[in-house]
Design an enzyme around this catalytic site. Structure first.
Site, PDB file in Angstrom:
ATOM      1  N   ASP A 106       0.845  -1.340  -0.059  1.00 25.41           N
ATOM      2  CA  ASP A 106      -0.099  -0.146   0.056  1.00 25.41           C
ATOM      3  C   ASP A 106       0.956   1.006  -0.036  1.00 25.41           C
ATOM      4  OD1 ASP A 106       1.067  -0.404   2.704  1.00 25.41           O
ATOM      5  OD2 ASP A 106      -0.974  -0.776   3.660  1.00 25.41           O
ATOM      6  N   ASN A 113      -7.656  -2.478  14.311  1.00 23.37           N
ATOM      7  CA  ASN A 113      -9.145  -2.918  13.713  1.00 23.37           C
ATOM      8  C   ASN A 113      -8.962  -4.094  12.973  1.00 23.37           C
ATOM      9  OD1 ASN A 113      -7.993  -1.794  11.312  1.00 23.37           O
ATOM     10  ND2 ASN A 113      -9.291  -0.043  10.970  1.00 23.37           N
ATOM     11  N   HIS A 143      -7.272  -4.645   9.983  1.00 20.69           N
ATOM     12  CA  HIS A 143      -7.029  -4.317   8.722  1.00 20.69           C
ATOM     13  C   HIS A 143      -5.511  -5.026   8.533  1.00 20.69           C
ATOM     14  CE1 HIS A 143      -4.628  -0.097   9.354  1.00 20.69           C
ATOM     15  NE2 HIS A 143      -3.779  -1.056   9.433  1.00 20.69           N
ATOM     16  N   GLU A 164      -9.707  -1.939   5.221  1.00 26.69           N
ATOM     17  CA  GLU A 164     -10.182  -1.707   6.332  1.00 26.69           C
ATOM     18  C   GLU A 164     -11.593  -2.554   6.754  1.00 26.69           C
ATOM     19  OE1 GLU A 164      -8.629   0.243   8.540  1.00 26.69           O
ATOM     20  OE2 GLU A 164      -8.298   2.419   7.785  1.00 26.69           O
TER      21      GLU A 164
HETATM   22  C1  GLP Z   1      -0.267   0.515   8.823  1.00 28.65           C
HETATM   23  C2  GLP Z   1      -0.114  -0.281   7.426  1.00 28.65           C
HETATM   24  C3  GLP Z   1      -0.334  -1.864   7.626  1.00 28.65           C
HETATM   25  C4  GLP Z   1       0.341  -1.988   9.044  1.00 28.65           C
HETATM   26  C5  GLP Z   1      -0.699  -1.582  10.093  1.00 28.65           C
HETATM   27  C6  GLP Z   1       0.171  -1.947  11.336  1.00 28.65           C
HETATM   28  O1  GLP Z   1      -1.161   1.617   8.666  1.00 28.65           O
HETATM   29  N1  GLP Z   1      -0.973  -0.061   6.161  1.00 28.65           N
HETATM   30  O2  GLP Z   1       0.410  -2.492   6.527  1.00 28.65           O
HETATM   31  O3  GLP Z   1       0.312  -3.673   9.244  1.00 28.65           O
HETATM   32  O4  GLP Z   1      -0.894  -0.410   9.825  1.00 28.65           O
HETATM   33  O5  GLP Z   1       1.071  -0.830  11.841  1.00 28.65           O
HETATM   34  P1  GLP Z   1       1.906  -1.066  12.960  1.00 28.65           P
HETATM   35  O6  GLP Z   1       2.865  -2.321  12.561  1.00 28.65           O
HETATM   36  O7  GLP Z   1       2.611   0.145  13.161  1.00 28.65           O
HETATM   37  O8  GLP Z   1       1.110  -1.358  14.136  1.00 28.65           O
END
Ligand code: GLP
Length: 242
Positions: free
Chosen positions: A67, A136, A138, A143
């Site tokens: 992404d 959440n 995702h 989402e």
């Molecule tokens: C981000 C990314 C995800 C990631 C998630 C968790 O926004 N788009 O690919 O897995 O949120 O992030 P973190 O590892 O900082 O908790």
């Protein structure tokens, strides 16, 4: 699903890095699906170390990121292109031209989504897709909601996601409202998926995703349908899996 809980950070990171390094050593032209967020940072640091020690080479590897934010310039400190360059790519022997991330600045975002899907279709499936998870549920930026998208698409970030990611920006107003993300079907096409979950604050979502009902309200729960998933949990996130 193969679920492993680690008592210490080094076991967690070394196992994740070992899985990627053995894959690349067995298949030097491996295709990797990569992720951003704080979770894989330790893994990337370990891969850099292993690369410098000559234990693994990424010369023939191609990568596809999940992404990218919409509207952040490529060279913005928080764009996922900058993240990947800084945390991994510029420190290893990978060919930067073989690293792909959706373009969140494309003039026509819908066309960019179709272009990314065509590229995944023509070159895929990836041998291993690395994933983190949002609070959440995702994956990528898919989402939770009543429906999910199969392919790459533009998504509106939920407030919970923007709030969680605000820690990387000087204020929440600066966090983009939209992102381009690979869809769940593209993610599920990977030959193998490695899901990393760290921190006590992820314990509940780890339980829901891995043992709860399979529902679009928790996109990561769909991974229960994939035949080849390895999940690595640190001690905090693995509270319910000891
Ligand atoms: C981000 C990314 C995800 C990631 C998630 C968790 O926004 N788009 O690919 O897995 O949120 O992030 P973190 O590892 O900082 O908790």
């Amino acid at each position: 699903m193969n679920i492993y809980t680690f008592q210490n950070e080094s076991g967690f990171v070394q196992t994740a890095a070992g899985i990627i390094a053995s894959l690349v050593n067995t298949n030097p032209r491996a295709k990797l699906g990569l992720a951003t967020g704080s979770t894989p940072v330790g893994l990337y640091a370990k891969l850099i170390e292993m690369n410098k020690e000559g234990l693994v080479s990424f010369k023939g590897v191609t990568t596809y990121n999940l992404d990218e934010y919409v509207g952040l310039p490529d060279n913005h400190s928080e764009s996922y292109r900058t993240f990947m360059n800084e945390k991994l790519f510029k420190h290893i022997d990978i060919n930067l031209a073989q690293t792909f991330i959706p373009n969140g600045n494309a003039a026509d975002l819908e066309e960019e989504c179709r272009r990314y899907d065509r590229m995944l279709e023509e070159n895929g499936p990836v041998d291993l897709q690395l994933l983190g998870i949002g609070h959440n549920g995702h994956i990528g930026f898919n989402e939770p909601g009543e429906t999910l998208h199969s392919g790459t698409h533009v998504t509106t970030l939920q407030e919970k996601t923007r709030t969680a990611n605000a820690r990387f920006f000087s204020s929440i107003e600066e966090v983009p409202t939209h992102a381009i993300t690979m869809g769940v079907a593209s993610i599920m096409k990977a030959r193998q998926i490695m899901l990393l979950i760290r921190g006590e604050d992820k314990a509940e979502i780890a339980r829901r995703a891995l043992t709860g009902p399979i529902t679009t309200e928790c996109p990561a729960s769909l991974l229960q349908c994939h035949p080849n998933v390895v999940v690595l949990l640190d001690q905090g996130a693995g509270r319910y899996f000891k």
